[in-house]
Design a protein around this motif. Structure first.
Motif, short mmCIF file in Angstrom:
data_model
loop_
_atom_site.label_atom_id
_atom_site.label_comp_id
_atom_site.label_asym_id
_atom_site.label_seq_id
_atom_site.Cartn_x
_atom_site.Cartn_y
_atom_site.Cartn_z
N ASP A 56 1.02 2.16 -10.99
CA ASP A 56 -0.23 2.20 -9.69
C ASP A 56 -1.12 2.14 -10.70
OD1 ASP A 56 0.64 2.37 -7.90
OD2 ASP A 56 1.61 4.62 -7.86
N GLU A 102 -4.37 -6.31 -2.34
CA GLU A 102 -3.49 -5.30 -1.84
C GLU A 102 -3.28 -4.62 -2.45
OE1 GLU A 102 0.51 -8.22 -2.09
OE2 GLU A 102 -1.31 -10.17 -1.59
N LEU A 103 -3.68 -3.77 -2.76
CA LEU A 103 -3.08 -2.96 -3.46
C LEU A 103 -4.58 -2.34 -3.10
CD1 LEU A 103 -3.25 -3.16 -7.37
CD2 LEU A 103 -1.23 -2.49 -6.09
N ASP A 106 -2.58 -1.35 0.21
CA ASP A 106 -1.42 -0.64 0.26
C ASP A 106 -1.65 1.20 0.85
OD1 ASP A 106 0.09 -2.69 0.55
OD2 ASP A 106 0.88 -2.56 -1.38
N GLU A 107 -3.12 1.28 -0.45
CA GLU A 107 -3.46 2.77 -0.48
C GLU A 107 -4.06 2.90 0.09
OE1 GLU A 107 -5.98 4.08 -4.31
OE2 GLU A 107 -5.68 1.93 -4.90
N ASP A 109 -3.08 2.04 3.98
CA ASP A 109 -2.38 2.38 4.12
C ASP A 109 -1.81 3.95 4.32
OD1 ASP A 109 -2.23 0.84 6.18
OD2 ASP A 109 -0.82 -0.86 4.90
N ALA A 110 -1.57 4.36 2.88
CA ALA A 110 -0.44 5.59 2.65
C ALA A 110 -1.74 6.52 2.34
CB ALA A 110 -0.53 5.08 1.03
N ARG B 60 -7.68 -7.19 8.33
CA ARG B 60 -6.44 -7.04 7.23
C ARG B 60 -6.19 -8.09 6.62
NH1 ARG B 60 -3.57 -1.72 6.32
NH2 ARG B 60 -5.57 -1.48 5.76
N ARG B 63 -2.63 -9.37 6.26
CA ARG B 63 -2.19 -9.33 6.95
C ARG B 63 -1.34 -9.41 8.32
NH1 ARG B 63 -1.14 -3.35 3.96
NH2 ARG B 63 -0.79 -3.64 1.85
#
Lengths: 217, 217
Positions: A56, A102-103, A106-107, A109-110, B60, B63
């Motif tokens: 990460d 993208e990272l 992703d964060e 979404d988490a 996004r 995506r």
DNA sequence: TCATAGTTTTGATCTATATCAATGCTTACG
DNA sequence: CGTAAGCATTGATATAGATCAAAACTATGA
């Protein structure tokens, strides 16, 4: 070359890596160990808002500050780059910029999954979700596509207190829920730092999540 | 030219704009009204995970799906672009890509503040934080630097039920906390859709937040 | 202007989780 | 070994907020 700028830093469990508001002089990637992001209220109540596992990334293109604390949850080694040359690299190579985007998504979404957990899940559902997340993570890191998370001991990278901070609970409630899941035959808690999932399907039923993971439609 | 691809869509309050898992064929920006992002558990409990106000962005880069529902909270007008040409534009103009990255990081920061709220704040602190957020937002949109949020009526863009979904509470608790803040002389609740902040400093004291907003250090 | 449906407020009660308090289990170190 | 010092578990009790239920507004439309 960015390689020249690379350096390693180590932190012992419990050490602060960055304080809120501190100027960000480097960006980094976690090499080993677990770090966490957390926020604190005036009177000291704290909430973890992110967990950083190996690979990460810490840092935010275009920002010189962060508004949360970064702490070493276990012993941690970081691979650091000075921020300025790193940003130059991002500007010059669209491929890297895209990867960082993208990272960030992703964060995001988490973070949103975690908002659902914090706002609406019961203590039992929170614990089940947490264990399920660890099970998925460990499965990824071992044999890809090997579904033998059942039976294998999961290593818990944090104390009960830290788990509580992550899930928006108290440490006593975390402990009680572990005991309850054990009494129900879903998990086994041998060592205080490891949990064995005995019935993954049942554990996942306890998470409260909508079972179709976006596969439908 | 991207201008050619522009189209407007309207939605009535309560309408679904996008369902979870639905393929994303357009990206959009909110022109007027308020939309919300929400997630739902198996048994129907729901949690809002984001609020989209005018000028906010939906979509996004890279995506094709989203894993939350987007709903019109009030009547909403969106300005839409087809996704493919939009992505082309992002690839071609680093400036736009950079701006999108900033938006994603802003959303991430907001999500983390909300995690702290959901995990650790009391009902009263949640309501105070919500009202303070609306006050700041409306101040931005009117005269910049005019500190007269006090006295001016704040428009609530949602029902008690929707506020509850946003804050991880029930509608009854939201209503009771409004009444309590009113009884304490901090706000006035005349019309059901508007609140007047009578004592902004006291309201902010009730949010539980660390007062130094990162200015220190 | 009355009736109806939707929303909000308020009240009474219940319950999940926090809080307070004690005891038990590891690990490390003399 | 033995004895601290941290963690973790378990128990007893309190309480914030949920849930269930009713009444009071507000708006809409016949």
């Amino acid at each position: 070359m960015l390689e020249d700028m690379k350096s390693y830093r180590s932190y012992a469990a419990g050490d602060a890596i960055l304080w809120r508001g501190e100027p960000l002089v480097f960006v980094a990637s976690v090499v080993s160990g677990v770090a966490s992001l957390s926020k604190t209220l005036e009177d000291g109540r704290t909430q973890m808002v992110g967990l950083l596992l190996p690979s990460d990334f810490i840092g935010r293109p275009g920002r010189t500050q962060i508004d949360f604390d970064v702490t070493a949850t276990t012993d941690v080694t970081l691979c650091c780059f000075a921020r300025r040359p790193f940003e130059q690299l991002v500007e010059d190579t669209p491929h890297v910029a895209q990867r960082l985007m993208e990272l960030a998504l992703d964060e995001l979404d988490a973070a949103r999954d975690w908002m659902l957990l914090l706002g609406r899940k019961t203590a039992r559902e929170k614990i089940a979700t947490f264990l399920d997340m660890l099970a998925r993570r460990s499965q990824l890191n071992t044999a890809k596509g090997d579904s033998s998370a059942i039976g294998a001991a999961l290593h818990l990278p944090m104390t009960r207190d830290q788990i509580a901070n992550y899930l928006g609970l108290t440490l006593e409630t975390v402990s009680r829920q572990f005991s309850a899941l054990k009494a129900d035959g879903i998990i086994d808690v041998s060592d205080r730092r490891s949990v064995t999932v005995k019935d993954l399907a049942r554990l996942q039923d306890e998470t409260g999540d909508d079972s179709d993971g976006g596969i439908l439609s």
